[in-house]
Motif scaffolding. Sequence first.
Motif, short mmCIF file in Angstrom:
data_model
loop_
_atom_site.label_atom_id
_atom_site.label_comp_id
_atom_site.label_asym_id
_atom_site.label_seq_id
_atom_site.Cartn_x
_atom_site.Cartn_y
_atom_site.Cartn_z
N TYR A 1 2.94 0.09 -18.57
CA TYR A 1 2.60 1.43 -18.11
C TYR A 1 1.78 2.20 -19.15
O TYR A 1 1.33 3.31 -18.89
CB TYR A 1 3.87 2.22 -17.76
N ASP B 1 6.46 8.23 -14.19
CA ASP B 1 5.33 7.58 -13.50
C ASP B 1 5.80 6.95 -12.19
O ASP B 1 5.16 7.11 -11.15
CB ASP B 1 4.73 6.48 -14.40
N ARG C 1 7.10 9.68 -9.60
CA ARG C 1 6.04 10.52 -9.00
C ARG C 1 4.92 9.68 -8.40
O ARG C 1 3.98 10.22 -7.84
CB ARG C 1 5.47 11.46 -10.07
N GLY C 2 5.05 8.38 -8.58
CA GLY C 2 4.03 7.50 -8.02
C GLY C 2 2.69 7.65 -8.71
O GLY C 2 1.63 7.36 -8.13
N THR C 3 2.73 8.09 -9.99
CA THR C 3 1.47 8.31 -10.71
C THR C 3 1.13 7.17 -11.65
O THR C 3 0.05 7.12 -12.23
CB THR C 3 1.55 9.59 -11.54
N GLY C 4 2.06 6.27 -11.84
CA GLY C 4 1.85 5.21 -12.83
C GLY C 4 0.99 4.10 -12.28
O GLY C 4 1.18 3.61 -11.17
#
Lengths: 256, 284
Positions: A234, A245, A248-251
């Motif tokens: 990551y 990450d 929030r589904g940002t990774g």
Amino acid sequence: MSVMSANSSANPAIAVENLVKVYKTGTAVAGISFALQPGTITGLLGGNGAGKTTTIAMIMGLVSPTAGTVSVLGKRMPQDRYQVLHRMNFESPYVEMPHRLTIRQNLDVFARLYGVQNAKARIAQLAQELDLADILDRPAGKLSAGQKTRVSLAKALINNPEVLLLDEPTASLDPDTADWIRGRLEHLRDTQGVTMLIASHNMAEVERLCRRVIIMKKGSIVDDDGPAQLLARYGRSNMEEVFLDVARGTGIAEGA
Amino acid sequence: MNMQNDPAAFSAPLPPIFHPGFSWMRVFAMVRRYWFLLRSSWPRVLDLIYWPTVQMCMWGLLQTYMGQQGGALARVGQAFLGAVMLWDMLFRGQLGFSISFLEEMYSRNLSNLMISPLRPMEFVSSLIIMSLIRLAIGMVPVTILAILFFGFNLWGLGFALAAFFVNLMLTSWTIGIVVSGLLLRNGLGAESMAWSIMFLLLPLTCVYYPVATLPDWLQFVAWCLPPTYVFEGMRALLIDHVFRADLMLEALAINLVLFAGAICAFLAFLRSSREAGSLLAGGE
């Protein structure tokens, strides 16, 4: 991103295969698989509603799976639970004991339920090791949060379990006590080969204790690897950032 | 922290003993737990004695008054104290069972028990033993007071009392088991059942009047309930001085069927709780 399937080892302490749990309100666990090797500590991470508690409850035989299988020390849960329950235990600060009973009385009852040999000596030993000797005769309802956690851990260790399931084992503890507890858990793993599955929101704890981390989201396993490998993938410096990450589904994992 | 800082202080204890089947050790572990709980609160002990005593005094005085009126009323009145004490046995037996179960829900301890090696039948057995202990604490002083104040000696019924007692206890445990199953499945939302369900039996089992008082269709319902046989038998004994063994045997047969049904219902509720995840909720 690598999502591991069931471990190929022949004798895992805990084996979960294609596990599904559907409640009337929705799907809590959506077909997960993993296997934990004896003598290892594994972290189970995920936000609220990720399915961690339901997964642990199915491993304990407290909740029946909708589909899939769970086995602990080679016994199927919940079908064969009475052949294995005396070899495992569970600790959670959210499960309490009768408040009017003293700690000694509570531990005495659990020692008898688990068939502990020489229960008095075992309670004395745990009291010494977990610094409960001075409060053994205090009612369980009159304890501080930290004392409650240590009592809960004493109950979980009363039968010298081979498999230990822990739900936030250091919640509400001051850093010194939490560090001490972590040291005890590591020692149990190293000297007695206890297999542990820890659900925790404390990322520093997970990094320290766990050689493997399973991350869940919406009932599925979204990642499963060692802490160092997760950090590298990551591109983060700590597990908290990895957790955020994923949550929030940002990774975007490198090399995924 | 005052704890031992050397993790090596941990030494390996002996492995636990595995009891593959029903274990009296686990039953008595639970009885021990409920005993600790009971003796830790004197108001709860007092509560076991208080209400049966009030009931006995009220009905004893009513019986005395009816006795003073003479005639048929006096004859019927003789059975009132016996009826109220047997009813209290039935009611307190179920309550003693259900309260011990409720204690686990109040203290959010069910999960701890359900992941321990404790088996459902061991759990039920411990609740049955506790209901007997609670009943003894509540009823023995009351029966002695009834002798002292009203000259009514329940113990003087001898073998008949034993037959009444066995049948009433079986019914109280049957209802206690079903209520506990409902609590397991539905949580404390079903708590009021534990306190009130027995009152449904009060008119139907004809505690204070003969079955013939009921309309025909309701008599059929009454004869399906074992306590009806006990209260009819009690009136036959106290008023007509006849022990109706036939009634006791019929009650026993119905009780055994209902008790077996209650065990099956409890296991079904437990299975359903595992499926619904309600054991996780800790009783809420």
